[in-house]
Design a protein around this motif. Structure first.
Motif, short mmCIF file in Angstrom:
data_model
loop_
_atom_site.label_atom_id
_atom_site.label_comp_id
_atom_site.label_asym_id
_atom_site.label_seq_id
_atom_site.Cartn_x
_atom_site.Cartn_y
_atom_site.Cartn_z
N ASP A 63 0.44 -7.68 4.17
CA ASP A 63 -0.79 -8.45 4.40
C ASP A 63 -1.99 -7.53 4.60
O ASP A 63 -2.73 -7.65 5.57
CB ASP A 63 -0.60 -9.40 5.59
CG ASP A 63 -1.70 -10.45 5.66
OD1 ASP A 63 -2.22 -10.82 4.58
OD2 ASP A 63 -2.04 -10.88 6.77
N GLU A 64 -2.15 -6.59 3.67
CA GLU A 64 -3.25 -5.62 3.71
C GLU A 64 -3.84 -5.48 2.31
O GLU A 64 -3.29 -4.76 1.48
CB GLU A 64 -2.76 -4.28 4.23
CG GLU A 64 -3.80 -3.18 4.26
CD GLU A 64 -5.02 -3.56 5.08
OE1 GLU A 64 -6.07 -3.84 4.47
OE2 GLU A 64 -4.93 -3.58 6.31
N PRO A 65 -4.94 -6.18 2.02
CA PRO A 65 -5.51 -6.14 0.66
C PRO A 65 -6.03 -4.78 0.23
O PRO A 65 -6.12 -4.50 -0.96
CB PRO A 65 -6.64 -7.17 0.71
CG PRO A 65 -6.93 -7.38 2.15
CD PRO A 65 -5.69 -7.05 2.92
N ARG A 66 -6.37 -3.90 1.18
CA ARG A 66 -6.90 -2.58 0.82
C ARG A 66 -5.87 -1.76 0.04
O ARG A 66 -6.25 -0.94 -0.79
CB ARG A 66 -7.33 -1.80 2.06
CG ARG A 66 -8.55 -2.38 2.74
CD ARG A 66 -8.93 -1.56 3.95
NE ARG A 66 -7.80 -1.46 4.86
CZ ARG A 66 -7.62 -0.48 5.73
NH1 ARG A 66 -8.50 0.49 5.83
NH2 ARG A 66 -6.57 -0.47 6.54
N ILE A 67 -4.59 -1.97 0.29
CA ILE A 67 -3.56 -1.21 -0.40
C ILE A 67 -3.67 -1.44 -1.91
O ILE A 67 -3.71 -0.49 -2.69
CB ILE A 67 -2.15 -1.59 0.10
CG1 ILE A 67 -2.00 -1.21 1.58
CG2 ILE A 67 -1.07 -0.94 -0.74
CD1 ILE A 67 -0.76 -1.78 2.24
N PHE A 68 -3.76 -2.69 -2.32
CA PHE A 68 -3.87 -2.98 -3.75
C PHE A 68 -5.25 -2.60 -4.29
O PHE A 68 -5.37 -2.07 -5.40
CB PHE A 68 -3.59 -4.45 -4.04
CG PHE A 68 -3.71 -4.79 -5.49
CD1 PHE A 68 -2.78 -4.33 -6.40
CD2 PHE A 68 -4.77 -5.55 -5.96
CE1 PHE A 68 -2.88 -4.62 -7.76
CE2 PHE A 68 -4.89 -5.85 -7.31
CZ PHE A 68 -3.94 -5.38 -8.20
N GLU A 130 -1.78 2.79 8.30
CA GLU A 130 -2.28 1.90 9.34
C GLU A 130 -1.44 0.63 9.45
O GLU A 130 -1.11 0.18 10.54
CB GLU A 130 -3.73 1.51 9.05
CG GLU A 130 -4.72 2.64 9.22
CD GLU A 130 -6.09 2.27 8.70
OE1 GLU A 130 -6.38 1.06 8.52
OE2 GLU A 130 -6.88 3.20 8.47
N ARG A 131 -1.10 0.08 8.31
CA ARG A 131 -0.36 -1.19 8.32
C ARG A 131 1.11 -1.01 8.67
O ARG A 131 1.72 -1.90 9.23
CB ARG A 131 -0.50 -1.86 6.95
CG ARG A 131 -0.20 -3.29 6.96
CD ARG A 131 -1.15 -4.03 7.89
NE ARG A 131 -0.73 -5.41 7.92
CZ ARG A 131 -0.60 -6.14 9.00
NH1 ARG A 131 -0.92 -5.66 10.16
NH2 ARG A 131 -0.19 -7.36 8.93
N ALA A 132 1.67 0.16 8.36
CA ALA A 132 3.08 0.41 8.67
C ALA A 132 3.29 0.82 10.12
O ALA A 132 4.41 0.76 10.63
CB ALA A 132 3.63 1.50 7.75
N ALA A 133 2.22 1.22 10.81
CA ALA A 133 2.35 1.74 12.19
C ALA A 133 3.07 0.78 13.14
O ALA A 133 3.96 1.21 13.88
CB ALA A 133 0.97 2.11 12.74
N ASP A 138 7.73 6.24 11.86
CA ASP A 138 8.07 7.31 10.92
C ASP A 138 7.37 7.11 9.57
O ASP A 138 6.81 8.04 9.01
CB ASP A 138 9.59 7.39 10.69
CG ASP A 138 10.32 7.94 11.89
OD1 ASP A 138 9.68 8.65 12.69
OD2 ASP A 138 11.53 7.67 12.02
N ALA A 139 7.41 5.89 9.06
CA ALA A 139 6.75 5.60 7.78
C ALA A 139 5.24 5.82 7.92
O ALA A 139 4.62 6.40 7.02
CB ALA A 139 7.03 4.17 7.34
N SER A 140 4.68 5.40 9.03
CA SER A 140 3.24 5.58 9.25
C SER A 140 2.86 7.06 9.25
O SER A 140 1.89 7.45 8.61
CB SER A 140 2.84 4.93 10.59
OG SER A 140 1.48 5.14 10.83
N ARG A 141 3.64 7.89 9.95
CA ARG A 141 3.37 9.33 9.97
C ARG A 141 3.49 9.94 8.57
O ARG A 141 2.70 10.79 8.18
CB ARG A 141 4.33 10.04 10.93
CG ARG A 141 3.90 10.01 12.36
CD ARG A 141 4.70 10.99 13.20
NE ARG A 141 6.14 10.82 13.09
CZ ARG A 141 6.86 9.97 13.82
NH1 ARG A 141 6.27 9.21 14.72
NH2 ARG A 141 8.16 9.89 13.67
#
Length: 189
Positions: A63-68, A130-133, A138-141
């Motif tokens: 749910d993060e439109p900036r990724i796309f 940011e969204r995975a945090a 680990d994924a966020s880092r």
């Protein structure tokens, strides 16, 4: 957030990232003598449709439109870079002072396209970080490190070491996608 959607979208992105690294290594090895820059942009152009598909799925799952949005801009910058790499060398007149100036301008233009592409990849990975945090530290880092390495690599792309640094960034992104693909809902941990 549906953890199954996040896992499947991450698995898709993982496959695309791995394929792009393998294709890049193969084409770099095969085309070191003749127009490697055009070959690298051709790899990017071939990878962009599945990359955009994976980024769209991740964008919806997280749910993060900036990724796309940033992923789509990466594809546009890569397509411009491919057109530039294919047309530019034929436009320069070798052997004349004007040809050397044109060649220098083309080199600078290519470098600027790589920097813009690196910036957009950086923004994509930062949005993923940011969204995975909240769901995977680990994924966020790893996405944050990918953003840093890809950006540094694009800035240093004028030197061969930049390509290596961008590959390190892609490897961190690969690890970030892997972490998200292995994600389990909180009740199953």
């Amino acid at each position: 957030m549906d953890y199954d959607d996040v896992r499947s979208a991450s698995a898709c992105a993982l496959a695309v990232e791995a394929a792009s690294l393998v294709l890049a290594a193969i084409l770099i090895a095969l085309s070191l003598r003749s127009r490697p820059q055009a070959s690298l942009y051709a790899i990017e152009l071939a990878i962009y449709p599945p990359f955009l598909f994976a980024m769209r799925r991740l964008s919806r799952a997280l749910d993060e439109p900036r990724i796309f949005r940033y992923g789509a801009l990466v594809a546009v910058a890569g397509a411009i870079g491919l057109a530039f790499a294919l047309v530019a060398p034929s436009a320069a007149m070798p052997g004349s002072p004007a040809g050397l100036a044109e060649l220098g301008a083309l080199g600078l233009g290519s470098y600027l396209i790589v920097v813009v592409d690196g910036y957009l990849f950086r923004r994509t990975y930062e949005a993923l970080s940011e969204r995975a945090a909240p769901i995977s530290a680990d994924a966020s880092r790893r996405f944050a490190r990918a953003a840093r390495w890809v950006w540094l690599g694009s800035l240093l792309a004028i030197v061969v070491v930049g390509v290596v640094l961008m590959s390190v960034g892609a490897a961190y992104a690969l690890l970030g996608y892997l972490e998200l693909a292995r994600l389990r809902p909180p009740a199953m941990r």
